[in-house]
Design an enzyme around this catalytic site. Structure first.
Site, short mmCIF file in Angstrom:
data_model
loop_
_atom_site.label_atom_id
_atom_site.label_comp_id
_atom_site.label_asym_id
_atom_site.label_seq_id
_atom_site.Cartn_x
_atom_site.Cartn_y
_atom_site.Cartn_z
CG ASP A 241 -1.88 1.14 1.30
OD1 ASP A 241 -1.86 1.99 0.39
OD2 ASP A 241 -2.66 1.19 2.26
CG HIS A 337 -7.51 2.01 -4.83
ND1 HIS A 337 -8.42 2.90 -4.33
CD2 HIS A 337 -6.34 2.23 -4.16
CE1 HIS A 337 -7.84 3.64 -3.38
NE2 HIS A 337 -6.58 3.26 -3.26
#
Length: 429
Positions: A241, A337
């Site tokens: 991430d 995303h």
């Protein structure tokens, strides 16, 4: 959760070097206390021959994790540019009635001195609890910010930045007002849990009758040295991430993250400061974990194993947004995303993410209350966070697996010079 994250700082050289006996130059009081009892007497000759006196005790140096120190004074406040720390506390305070500008100034002066001492590995000036007595600084950072409501409570409305206007509503919002916003915001990070808690408790005690806790959130990241080499963090979904986090080496980094020292539309007291958006984002892990790995990768647009784009290469390889598969479908879906959050898909909008994961137990039905304490920094939140979040609102595949439950926006002034406290230019200017 935009696809950006601050890279973990590499382990210090001290981790690889054998322990060295310290020179006679100073160990701090805390270092001495931390090593007392861990040393023994060394005989001056083999077999302890008569006539040789025992040598003075030698102190064992703190480990590299404990000895790492961040400076309090500087151009920018600490806790923005440093690598992710293993433990963190985010806490907001509201000023008590009657505190006003004078009380707030006295509080920021106390807080700044306490932060300076603790970040140096020293005890608090008054009533230290000894919780961190045996530890070094452990990369402790303390960061202070002002919320929208702070300016009305202190009679400083005319000095409130336009960039601090309330954030717009988003479709993924399920915000709890009791855990959002606040007059003052404090971020604490450290690589030792007791050091972080010690700072939290000291600052709360410093608040006295001037401010009371509005909300507090506790977070964590992977501990330094837990991986074989430095790598981008993983979140509780198991995803790498933050691959595209802007880096200080980027030519436009300062322009995107920090308010310029001159020529800015912001008030002068925000020079070298930044704006932080704080969001408590709950991950719906039970739903997410029902997806196959391939389906999870389609939602994100990156391989779960190493963070590489689905179009191939390594984590840092550029995405081929036009690449199609044998059926003519885009390899990286339009609603992935990682595609949506790219700066080049948002007019260059970028933010420096420095988050913590959190886990606050389970609901009555066993659903985990866990997710991300999203913390992002930018020179202008309207062009940074708001631009990207609006794009996510319009069709991010990840949105059905997350829920924004708390929110705050705070103005974080530049760092304090020697002999000054954070926010002094605002409160005394």
């Amino acid at each position: 959760m935009p696809d950006q994250s601050l890279p973990q700082a590499p382990p210090s050289a001290a981790q690889d070097a054998p322990p060295q006996a310290p020179a006679d130059r100073g160990l701090s009081r805390r270092a001495l206390l931390g090593t007392a009892g861990a040393t023994g007497l060394v005989l001056g000759a083999a077999g302890g021959a008569v006539g040789y006196a025992a040598a003075p005790p030698s102190a064992t140096p703190l480990s590299s994790v404990g000895s790492d120190q961040v400076m309090f004074h500087g151009k920018h406040q600490p806790g923005i540019l440093q690598g992710l720390q293993a433990h963190g506390h985010l806490v907001a305070f509201d000023l008590t009635p009657g505190s006003g500008r004078t009380g707030a100034a006295a509080l920021l002066r106390r807080w700044s001195e306490t932060a300076r001492r603790l970040m140096a590995g020293e005890a608090a000036a008054h009533g230290d609890t000894d919780v961190a007595r045996d530890a070094g600084p452990s990369s402790l950072t303390v960061t202070f910010g002002f919320g929208h409501s702070f300016f009305a409570r202190t009679g400083l409305e005319e000095r409130r930045p336009v960039a601090l206007d309330p954030l717009p509503a988003f479709s993924s919002d399920h915000l709890d007002a009791r855990r959002s916003n606040g007059d003052l915001w404090v971020q604490i990070g450290a690589n030792d849990a007791l050091v972080a808690f010690h700072a939290l408790r000291a600052l709360q005690k410093d608040a006295g009758g001037v401010a009371r806790v509005r909300w507090q959130m506790n977070g964590f990241n992977r501990s330094p040295g837990a991986t074989a080499h430095p790598m981008t963090a993983r979140n509780l979904m198991g995803q790498v991430d933050g691959t595209r986090n802007p880096k200080p080496s980027d030519a436009d980094f300062d322009r995107r993250i920090f308010v310029p020292a001159s020529g800015s539309a912001d008030p002068a007291w925000m020079a070298n400061g930044s704006y932080v958006v704080v969001r408590r984002i709950r991950m719906l892990l039970d739903d997410w974990e029902q997806l196959s790995r391939a389906a999870q990768e389609q939602v994100i647009g990156r391989r779960k194993a190493d963070g590489a784009p689905l179009t191939g290469g390594t984590e840092t390889t550029g995405m081929d947004l036009e690449k199609t598969d044998a059926n003519g479908d885009l390899v990286i879906p339009l609603n992935a995303h990682a595609r949506i959050t790219r700066p080049d898909q948002n007019g260059g909008a970028a933010m420096l993410r420095r988050p913590f994961s959190y886990h606050d137990g389970f609901d009555a039905d066993g659903t985990p209350d866990a997710g991300l304490l999203f913390v992002c920094w930018q020179a202008d939140p309207l062009r940074g966070f708001v631009t990207v979040q609006r794009k996510l609102d319009r069709g991010d595949a990840l949105s059905r697996f997350v829920r924004h439950e708390a929110s705050g926006l705070f103005a974080v002034p530049g760092g304090a010079a020697e002999g000054e406290y954070v926010g002094q230019a605002l409160l005394e200017g």
